[in-house]
Design an enzyme around this catalytic site. Structure first.
Site, PDB file in Angstrom:
ATOM      1  N   ARG A 134       0.848  -1.176   0.142  1.00 41.07           N
ATOM      2  CA  ARG A 134      -0.027   0.070  -0.032  1.00 41.07           C
ATOM      3  C   ARG A 134       0.747   1.127  -0.084  1.00 41.07           C
ATOM      4  NH1 ARG A 134      -3.146   1.541   4.058  1.00 41.07           N
ATOM      5  NH2 ARG A 134      -2.500   0.052   5.783  1.00 41.07           N
ATOM      6  N   ILE A 168       3.328   4.243  -0.097  1.00 41.92           N
ATOM      7  CA  ILE A 168       4.627   4.519  -0.572  1.00 41.92           C
ATOM      8  C   ILE A 168       5.073   3.242  -1.018  1.00 41.92           C
ATOM      9  CG2 ILE A 168       6.827   5.533  -0.310  1.00 41.92           C
ATOM     10  CD1 ILE A 168       5.548   7.555   1.532  1.00 41.92           C
ATOM     11  N   ASN A 220      10.267   0.002   4.711  1.00 40.32           N
ATOM     12  CA  ASN A 220       9.389   0.948   4.405  1.00 40.32           C
ATOM     13  C   ASN A 220       8.287   0.763   5.385  1.00 40.32           C
ATOM     14  OD1 ASN A 220       7.674   2.821   2.699  1.00 40.32           O
ATOM     15  ND2 ASN A 220       6.640   1.032   2.886  1.00 40.32           N
ATOM     16  N   ILE A 246       4.110   3.000  11.092  1.00 41.57           N
ATOM     17  CA  ILE A 246       2.774   3.577  11.419  1.00 41.57           C
ATOM     18  C   ILE A 246       2.678   4.703  12.231  1.00 41.57           C
ATOM     19  CG2 ILE A 246       1.722   1.037  11.812  1.00 41.57           C
ATOM     20  CD1 ILE A 246       2.374   1.240  14.804  1.00 41.57           C
ATOM     21  N   TYR A 267       6.686   9.082  16.921  1.00 45.82           N
ATOM     22  CA  TYR A 267       7.138   8.834  15.449  1.00 45.82           C
ATOM     23  C   TYR A 267       8.608   9.756  15.319  1.00 45.82           C
ATOM     24  CZ  TYR A 267       6.336   8.859  10.546  1.00 45.82           C
ATOM     25  OH  TYR A 267       6.096   8.713   9.150  1.00 45.82           O
ATOM     26  N   PRO A 306      10.918  11.328   3.479  1.00 51.04           N
ATOM     27  CA  PRO A 306       9.845  12.089   2.564  1.00 51.04           C
ATOM     28  C   PRO A 306       8.996  13.098   3.535  1.00 51.04           C
ATOM     29  CG  PRO A 306       9.544   9.641   2.400  1.00 51.04           C
ATOM     30  CD  PRO A 306      10.466  10.115   3.632  1.00 51.04           C
TER      31      PRO A 306
HETATM   32  P1  NDP Z   1       0.396   3.146   4.382  1.00 52.04           P
HETATM   33  O1  NDP Z   1      -0.375   3.403   5.841  1.00 52.04           O
HETATM   34  O2  NDP Z   1      -0.264   3.638   3.391  1.00 52.04           O
HETATM   35  O3  NDP Z   1       1.169   1.588   4.453  1.00 52.04           O
HETATM   36  C1  NDP Z   1       1.728   1.055   5.462  1.00 52.04           C
HETATM   37  C2  NDP Z   1       2.198  -0.268   4.908  1.00 52.04           C
HETATM   38  O4  NDP Z   1       3.090  -0.789   5.873  1.00 52.04           O
HETATM   39  C3  NDP Z   1       1.031  -1.094   4.731  1.00 52.04           C
HETATM   40  O5  NDP Z   1       1.565  -2.278   3.746  1.00 52.04           O
HETATM   41  C4  NDP Z   1       0.839  -1.898   6.206  1.00 52.04           C
HETATM   42  O6  NDP Z   1       0.524  -3.045   5.859  1.00 52.04           O
HETATM   43  C5  NDP Z   1       2.555  -2.020   6.480  1.00 52.04           C
HETATM   44  N1  NDP Z   1       2.587  -2.080   7.755  1.00 52.04           N
HETATM   45  C6  NDP Z   1       2.177  -1.424   8.919  1.00 52.04           C
HETATM   46  N2  NDP Z   1       2.727  -2.024  10.006  1.00 52.04           N
HETATM   47  C7  NDP Z   1       3.331  -3.014   9.847  1.00 52.04           C
HETATM   48  C8  NDP Z   1       3.795  -4.091  10.594  1.00 52.04           C
HETATM   49  N3  NDP Z   1       3.740  -4.249  11.950  1.00 52.04           N
HETATM   50  N4  NDP Z   1       4.331  -5.184   9.965  1.00 52.04           N
HETATM   51  C9  NDP Z   1       4.179  -5.049   8.590  1.00 52.04           C
HETATM   52  N5  NDP Z   1       3.980  -4.420   7.832  1.00 52.04           N
HETATM   53  C10 NDP Z   1       3.140  -3.111   8.459  1.00 52.04           C
HETATM   54  O7  NDP Z   1       1.918   4.158   4.952  1.00 52.04           O
HETATM   55  P2  NDP Z   1       2.741   5.085   3.967  1.00 52.04           P
HETATM   56  O8  NDP Z   1       2.843   4.633   2.364  1.00 52.04           O
HETATM   57  O9  NDP Z   1       2.067   6.587   4.191  1.00 52.04           O
HETATM   58  O10 NDP Z   1       4.002   5.273   4.664  1.00 52.04           O
HETATM   59  C11 NDP Z   1       5.080   4.336   4.206  1.00 52.04           C
HETATM   60  C12 NDP Z   1       6.434   4.801   4.984  1.00 52.04           C
HETATM   61  O11 NDP Z   1       6.659   6.163   4.894  1.00 52.04           O
HETATM   62  C13 NDP Z   1       6.090   4.775   6.499  1.00 52.04           C
HETATM   63  O12 NDP Z   1       7.379   4.368   7.049  1.00 52.04           O
HETATM   64  C14 NDP Z   1       5.838   6.225   6.983  1.00 52.04           C
HETATM   65  O13 NDP Z   1       6.305   6.416   8.289  1.00 52.04           O
HETATM   66  C15 NDP Z   1       6.895   6.884   5.729  1.00 52.04           C
HETATM   67  N6  NDP Z   1       6.364   8.262   5.488  1.00 52.04           N
HETATM   68  C16 NDP Z   1       5.204   8.442   4.971  1.00 52.04           C
HETATM   69  C17 NDP Z   1       4.818   9.781   4.640  1.00 52.04           C
HETATM   70  C18 NDP Z   1       3.262  10.044   3.879  1.00 52.04           C
HETATM   71  O14 NDP Z   1       3.328  11.442   3.603  1.00 52.04           O
HETATM   72  N7  NDP Z   1       2.607   9.015   3.542  1.00 52.04           N
HETATM   73  C19 NDP Z   1       5.827  10.996   5.023  1.00 52.04           C
HETATM   74  C20 NDP Z   1       6.918  10.458   5.708  1.00 52.04           C
HETATM   75  C21 NDP Z   1       7.028   9.184   5.903  1.00 52.04           C
HETATM   76  P3  NDP Z   1      -1.303  -3.281   5.834  1.00 52.04           P
HETATM   77  O15 NDP Z   1      -1.610  -2.941   4.637  1.00 52.04           O
HETATM   78  O16 NDP Z   1      -1.510  -4.701   6.342  1.00 52.04           O
HETATM   79  O17 NDP Z   1      -1.730  -2.402   7.103  1.00 52.04           O
END
Ligand code: NDP
Length: 241
Positions: free
Chosen positions: A12, A14, A82, A85, A147, A177
């Site tokens: 999902r 990024i 990547n 949460i 965080y 990002p």
């Molecule tokens: P999303 O919430 O869209 O997706 C998160 C993904 O990580 C999902 O596939 C989710 O699985 C998986 N995930 C979450 N927790 C776990 C876990 N405990 N074990 C395994 N997989 C896990 O996140 P984003 O795309 O928004 O963010 C991706 C990264 O980028 C993160 O590290 C975030 O902190 C960082 N980031 C994001 C920003 C943004 O603007 N979106 C900005 C700066 C950094 P499932 O689908 O099963 O829930």
């Protein structure tokens, strides 16, 4: 050269963009996720990329998950940490559970995942590790002590691991990002986005997940072998670290 790449949280947001871009670059990609089976199945159907479910905050689950991916695809040469949460609240209201969940998922996962692959990378004298940190690990963010601490920790982890492995053909880099146009940010009301968020971003727009993914593909490539221990800031000019 085609490599085996594993993207945590690769189904999902990024992570999905990173998985697709690595596949388009010719790599054999595996995408892990935590529990959203329907999103993962949809992603698998759309992309043909195999998906694996485990919790990156559990060391034992990471060991078993990596073992399965390597049995299916071969040794992992490219690891993209990547998965992440948020559990936002002001620190004076933060519970131990909110602290631990965010630290263990965003920072503990780097140990849990990287420890599984580093010995193989060292033996093969090649590895690419990219850790997805955040602008909020660089500058701090109200309501995100957990965080911001975890994401700043990701940067320290990156630098120290890069030093230890620079001679072995393994690079370790972080990407920070800023606001990226993912589901999380799309849920923000339009007027809040226009009045409170976009004015902070000199480029006057959100970033796209594909813009992060392109940087990951570059750092994962053979040509990026002299780039290690770096932190790549991708935030439209919002914070110039
Ligand atoms: P999303 O919430 O869209 O997706 C998160 C993904 O990580 C999902 O596939 C989710 O699985 C998986 N995930 C979450 N927790 C776990 C876990 N405990 N074990 C395994 N997989 C896990 O996140 P984003 O795309 O928004 O963010 C991706 C990264 O980028 C993160 O590290 C975030 O902190 C960082 N980031 C994001 C920003 C943004 O603007 N979106 C900005 C700066 C950094 P499932 O689908 O099963 O829930």
């Amino acid at each position: 050269m085609a490599r085996v790449a594993l993207v945590t949280g690769g189904t999902r947001g990024i992570g999905a963009a990173i998985s697709k871009a690595l596949k388009a670059a010719g790599h054999a990609v595996a995408a892990s996720y935590a529990g959203n089976d329907s999103a993962a199945e949809r992603f698998k159907d759309e992309t043909g990329i195999p998906v694996y479910k485990w919790d990156v905050s559990s060391f034992d689950a990471c060991a078993a998950g990596v073992k399965q991916v390597e049995a299916d695809l071969g040794p992992i040469d490219v690891l993209i940490n990547n998965a992440g949460i948020t559990r936002d609240t002001a620190f004076h209201k933060m519970t131990l559970e909110q602290w631990n969940a965010v630290i263990n998922t965003n920072l503990g996962s780097l140990f849990n995942m990287t420890r599984q692959v580093i010995e193989g990378m060292r033996a093969r004298k090649f590895g690419r590790i990219v850790n997805i940190s955040s602008i909020n690990g660089q500058k701090g963010q109200f309501g995100q002590v957990n965080y911001s601490a975890a994401k700043a920790g990701d940067i320290g982890f990156t630098k120290a691991l890069a030093l230890e492995n620079a001679r072995g053909g393994i690079t370790v880099n972080a990407i920070c990002p800023g606001y990226i146009n993912t589901e999380m940010v799309q849920a923000v009301p339009k007027d809040v986005l226009e009045k409170a968020i976009l004015p902070l971003i000199p480029c006057n727009r959100l970033g796209e997940a594909e813009e992060i993914a392109r940087a990951v593909v570059f750092l994962a490539g053979e040509d990026a072998g002299f780039i290690t221990g770096s932190t790549l800031t991708i935030n439209g000019g919002q914070y110039m670290a």
